[in-house]
Enzyme design. Structure first.
Site, PDB file in Angstrom:
ATOM      1  N   ASP A  22       0.707  -1.225  -0.066  1.00  0.00           N
ATOM      2  CA  ASP A  22       0.083  -0.059   0.021  1.00  0.00           C
ATOM      3  C   ASP A  22       1.015   1.167  -0.021  1.00  0.00           C
ATOM      4  O   ASP A  22       1.789   1.303   0.693  1.00  0.00           O
ATOM      5  CB  ASP A  22      -0.856   0.113   1.222  1.00  0.00           C
ATOM      6  CG  ASP A  22      -1.854   0.997   1.129  1.00  0.00           C
ATOM      7  OD1 ASP A  22      -2.197   1.422  -0.003  1.00  0.00           O
ATOM      8  OD2 ASP A  22      -2.582   1.002   2.328  1.00  0.00           O
ATOM      9  N   ASN A  24       1.396   3.335  -2.852  1.00  0.00           N
ATOM     10  CA  ASN A  24       1.976   3.730  -4.087  1.00  0.00           C
ATOM     11  C   ASN A  24       1.581   5.273  -4.677  1.00  0.00           C
ATOM     12  O   ASN A  24       2.159   5.975  -5.161  1.00  0.00           O
ATOM     13  CB  ASN A  24       1.496   2.795  -5.408  1.00  0.00           C
ATOM     14  CG  ASN A  24       2.297   1.521  -5.085  1.00  0.00           C
ATOM     15  OD1 ASN A  24       3.317   1.397  -4.344  1.00  0.00           O
ATOM     16  ND2 ASN A  24       1.546   0.730  -6.090  1.00  0.00           N
ATOM     17  N   HIS A  39       2.706   3.542  -9.045  1.00  0.00           N
ATOM     18  CA  HIS A  39       2.508   2.171  -9.189  1.00  0.00           C
ATOM     19  C   HIS A  39       3.847   1.560 -10.017  1.00  0.00           C
ATOM     20  O   HIS A  39       4.190   0.233  -9.554  1.00  0.00           O
ATOM     21  CB  HIS A  39       1.263   1.600 -10.138  1.00  0.00           C
ATOM     22  CG  HIS A  39      -0.033   2.119  -9.295  1.00  0.00           C
ATOM     23  ND1 HIS A  39      -0.319   1.652  -8.038  1.00  0.00           N
ATOM     24  CD2 HIS A  39      -1.080   2.890  -9.580  1.00  0.00           C
ATOM     25  CE1 HIS A  39      -1.328   2.258  -7.755  1.00  0.00           C
ATOM     26  NE2 HIS A  39      -2.016   2.977  -8.510  1.00  0.00           N
ATOM     27  N   SER A  67      -7.052  -5.890  -5.947  1.00  0.00           N
ATOM     28  CA  SER A  67      -8.403  -6.280  -5.284  1.00  0.00           C
ATOM     29  C   SER A  67      -9.416  -6.253  -6.184  1.00  0.00           C
ATOM     30  O   SER A  67      -9.830  -5.383  -7.252  1.00  0.00           O
ATOM     31  CB  SER A  67      -8.512  -5.638  -4.020  1.00  0.00           C
ATOM     32  OG  SER A  67      -9.129  -4.143  -4.540  1.00  0.00           O
ATOM     33  N   GLU A  69     -12.284  -4.707  -5.221  1.00  0.00           N
ATOM     34  CA  GLU A  69     -12.762  -3.414  -5.324  1.00  0.00           C
ATOM     35  C   GLU A  69     -11.834  -2.288  -6.085  1.00  0.00           C
ATOM     36  O   GLU A  69     -12.308  -1.278  -6.351  1.00  0.00           O
ATOM     37  CB  GLU A  69     -12.656  -2.846  -3.930  1.00  0.00           C
ATOM     38  CG  GLU A  69     -13.510  -3.623  -2.968  1.00  0.00           C
ATOM     39  CD  GLU A  69     -13.245  -5.086  -2.534  1.00  0.00           C
ATOM     40  OE1 GLU A  69     -12.034  -5.175  -2.529  1.00  0.00           O
ATOM     41  OE2 GLU A  69     -14.123  -5.987  -2.292  1.00  0.00           O
ATOM     42  N   ASN A  70     -10.687  -2.785  -6.669  1.00  0.00           N
ATOM     43  CA  ASN A  70      -9.715  -1.960  -7.377  1.00  0.00           C
ATOM     44  C   ASN A  70     -10.474  -1.392  -8.561  1.00  0.00           C
ATOM     45  O   ASN A  70     -10.014  -0.367  -9.123  1.00  0.00           O
ATOM     46  CB  ASN A  70      -8.315  -2.309  -7.609  1.00  0.00           C
ATOM     47  CG  ASN A  70      -7.679  -2.069  -6.255  1.00  0.00           C
ATOM     48  OD1 ASN A  70      -6.762  -2.834  -5.910  1.00  0.00           O
ATOM     49  ND2 ASN A  70      -7.936  -1.419  -5.309  1.00  0.00           N
ATOM     50  N   TRP A  71     -11.328  -2.272  -9.172  1.00  0.00           N
ATOM     51  CA  TRP A  71     -12.001  -1.739 -10.378  1.00  0.00           C
ATOM     52  C   TRP A  71     -12.572  -0.531 -10.340  1.00  0.00           C
ATOM     53  O   TRP A  71     -12.965   0.142 -11.321  1.00  0.00           O
ATOM     54  CB  TRP A  71     -12.874  -2.922 -10.770  1.00  0.00           C
ATOM     55  CG  TRP A  71     -12.625  -4.154 -11.131  1.00  0.00           C
ATOM     56  CD1 TRP A  71     -12.690  -5.089 -10.527  1.00  0.00           C
ATOM     57  CD2 TRP A  71     -11.758  -4.779 -12.400  1.00  0.00           C
ATOM     58  NE1 TRP A  71     -11.817  -6.477 -10.654  1.00  0.00           N
ATOM     59  CE2 TRP A  71     -11.431  -5.849 -12.177  1.00  0.00           C
ATOM     60  CE3 TRP A  71     -11.285  -3.891 -13.454  1.00  0.00           C
ATOM     61  CZ2 TRP A  71     -10.643  -6.477 -13.046  1.00  0.00           C
ATOM     62  CZ3 TRP A  71     -10.418  -4.472 -14.342  1.00  0.00           C
ATOM     63  CH2 TRP A  71     -10.030  -6.119 -14.273  1.00  0.00           C
ATOM     64  N   ARG A  73     -11.319   2.236  -9.190  1.00  0.00           N
ATOM     65  CA  ARG A  73     -10.531   3.460  -9.494  1.00  0.00           C
ATOM     66  C   ARG A  73     -10.654   3.775 -11.134  1.00  0.00           C
ATOM     67  O   ARG A  73     -11.544   2.958 -11.886  1.00  0.00           O
ATOM     68  CB  ARG A  73      -9.130   2.941  -9.382  1.00  0.00           C
ATOM     69  CG  ARG A  73      -8.896   2.374  -7.957  1.00  0.00           C
ATOM     70  CD  ARG A  73      -7.440   2.276  -7.643  1.00  0.00           C
ATOM     71  NE  ARG A  73      -7.538   1.903  -6.216  1.00  0.00           N
ATOM     72  CZ  ARG A  73      -6.171   2.114  -5.475  1.00  0.00           C
ATOM     73  NH1 ARG A  73      -5.117   2.674  -6.135  1.00  0.00           N
ATOM     74  NH2 ARG A  73      -6.275   1.742  -4.505  1.00  0.00           N
ATOM     75  N   ARG A 196      -5.410  -1.939   8.407  1.00  0.00           N
ATOM     76  CA  ARG A 196      -6.610  -2.796   8.123  1.00  0.00           C
ATOM     77  C   ARG A 196      -6.327  -3.969   7.017  1.00  0.00           C
ATOM     78  O   ARG A 196      -5.107  -3.833   6.449  1.00  0.00           O
ATOM     79  CB  ARG A 196      -7.675  -1.854   7.431  1.00  0.00           C
ATOM     80  CG  ARG A 196      -7.446  -0.932   6.340  1.00  0.00           C
ATOM     81  CD  ARG A 196      -8.608  -0.132   5.994  1.00  0.00           C
ATOM     82  NE  ARG A 196      -8.063   0.730   4.880  1.00  0.00           N
ATOM     83  CZ  ARG A 196      -7.649   2.078   5.010  1.00  0.00           C
ATOM     84  NH1 ARG A 196      -7.703   2.448   6.496  1.00  0.00           N
ATOM     85  NH2 ARG A 196      -7.156   2.594   4.062  1.00  0.00           N
TER      86      ARG A 196
HETATM   87  C1  FPP Z   1      -1.810   0.165  -3.191  1.00  0.00           C
HETATM   88  O1  FPP Z   1      -1.508   1.603  -3.477  1.00  0.00           O
HETATM   89  C2  FPP Z   1      -1.532  -0.628  -4.606  1.00  0.00           C
HETATM   90  C3  FPP Z   1      -2.071  -1.110  -5.527  1.00  0.00           C
HETATM   91  C4  FPP Z   1      -3.697  -1.081  -5.500  1.00  0.00           C
HETATM   92  C5  FPP Z   1      -1.629  -1.607  -6.671  1.00  0.00           C
HETATM   93  C6  FPP Z   1      -0.385  -2.453  -6.329  1.00  0.00           C
HETATM   94  C7  FPP Z   1       0.360  -2.679  -7.523  1.00  0.00           C
HETATM   95  C8  FPP Z   1       1.710  -2.732  -7.749  1.00  0.00           C
HETATM   96  C9  FPP Z   1       2.664  -2.693  -6.665  1.00  0.00           C
HETATM   97  C10 FPP Z   1       2.250  -2.691  -9.044  1.00  0.00           C
HETATM   98  C11 FPP Z   1       1.665  -3.422 -10.046  1.00  0.00           C
HETATM   99  C12 FPP Z   1       1.656  -4.961  -9.978  1.00  0.00           C
HETATM  100  C13 FPP Z   1       2.426  -6.049 -10.562  1.00  0.00           C
HETATM  101  C14 FPP Z   1       2.195  -7.559 -10.168  1.00  0.00           C
HETATM  102  C15 FPP Z   1       3.578  -5.719 -11.340  1.00  0.00           C
HETATM  103  P1  FPP Z   1      -2.446   2.836  -3.469  1.00  0.00           P
HETATM  104  O2  FPP Z   1      -2.705   2.978  -4.994  1.00  0.00           O
HETATM  105  O3  FPP Z   1      -3.816   2.272  -2.794  1.00  0.00           O
HETATM  106  O4  FPP Z   1      -1.792   3.737  -2.692  1.00  0.00           O
HETATM  107  P2  FPP Z   1      -2.441   5.010  -1.721  1.00  0.00           P
HETATM  108  O5  FPP Z   1      -3.388   4.288  -0.693  1.00  0.00           O
HETATM  109  O6  FPP Z   1      -1.463   5.758  -1.519  1.00  0.00           O
HETATM  110  O7  FPP Z   1      -3.146   5.914  -2.916  1.00  0.00           O
END
Ligand code: FPP
Length: 242
Positions: A22, A24, A39, A67, A69-71, A73, A196
């Site tokens: 988490d 990125n 990312h 996840s 739920e990530n769709w 975004r 969480r």
């Molecule tokens: C959470 O950070 C991260 C993600 C939802 C994506 C994770 C993806 C990668 C590490 C890279 C791609 C994967 C591969 C397999 C090459 P966030 O975006 O929720 O961060 P934030 O909470 O600071 O906004």
């Protein structure tokens, strides 16, 4: 230079580690960069940390990459993560001869683009006999969805008369989940300071230790992993007993 690696008790090394990668987005925001560059940096960190974990002797590393739920975004962000995944898989396929790690994907794969599903099939086939760590990438994964799909499989078997409801045990459930072929994580690490579980492995974490690291995922280093494992090793795991 001394390293926390030397502090790890190798006789108590966890076999199965799970990471919620988490932060990125916040990492990028802090640098006035677009989220997709966060990312990208996160994907580089995943590559580095999986090598470090393999080198250390961890047998299973499960990472939460996308996840169910990530769709929600934006299309741009979802597209950027999927492109990073394509690049990651292509890079592995290109350098497969030199790679040591076995890769598989957990989650509901049918919703992924057909070309990603093809790459997944290839990488699972190419890497299955590698001697190193198993990297399980959770993609379109949700803990509840995993349990739901597992329950449907069991219900189908009951309907077909293959099992009797009275014979359903915890093992029946464990073996119906995406993770049926490897041990539950002893430790779950979440970066970025959030505390969480966000629908990650739900059934599988019943006895896991949680370590929350305040670093954003792109900044997570080998020393952070060593430190988090040392911290885990200070915990007294009793599994409900004394
Ligand atoms: C959470 O950070 C991260 C993600 C939802 C994506 C994770 C993806 C990668 C590490 C890279 C791609 C994967 C591969 C397999 C090459 P966030 O975006 O929720 O961060 P934030 O909470 O600071 O906004």
């Amino acid at each position: 230079m001394s390293s926390l690696r030397d502090e790890i008790d190798m006789s108590k090394l966890p076999k199965s580690v799970a990471i919620i990668m988490d932060g990125n987005g916040r990492w990028a925001k802090k640098r006035f960069l677009p989220r997709k560059l966060g990312h990208k940096a996160g994907a580089d960190t995943l590559e580095n940390i999986s090598r470090v974990a393999d080198d250390l002797g961890i047998e299973h590393l499960t990472v939460y990459a996308f996840s169910t739920e990530n769709w929600k975004r934006t299309e741009e962000e979802v597209g950027a993560i999927m492109d990073l995944l394509r690049n990651y898989l292509d890079r592995y396929i290109r350098t497969a001869e030199k790679e040591n790690i076995k890769i598989d994907i957990i989650g509901e794969k049918n919703r992924l683009a057909p070309d990603i599903q093809d790459r997944i099939r290839r990488i699972e086939e190419i890497s299955k006999d590698k001697p190193g760590m198993n990297l399980h990438i959770a993609l379109n994964y949700g803990g509840r969805d995993d349990i739901l799909r597992g329950v449907k499989k069991i219900a189908e078997k009951v309907k077909n008369g293959e099992i009797n409801p009275d014979d359903i045990t915890e093992d029946t459930i464990s073996s119906s989940l995406d993770t049926h072929f490897y041990p539950d994580p002893e430790i779950v690490i979440r970066t970025s300071g959030e505390e969480r579980i966000s629908n990650f492995l739900l059934w599988q974490i019943a006895y896991s230790e949680f370590v929350f690291n305040s670093k954003f995922w792109p900044d997570y280093s080998a020393e952070d992993l060593y430190g988090d494992i040392c911290y885990y090793q200070t915990r007294d795991r009793r599994f409900g007993g004394r």
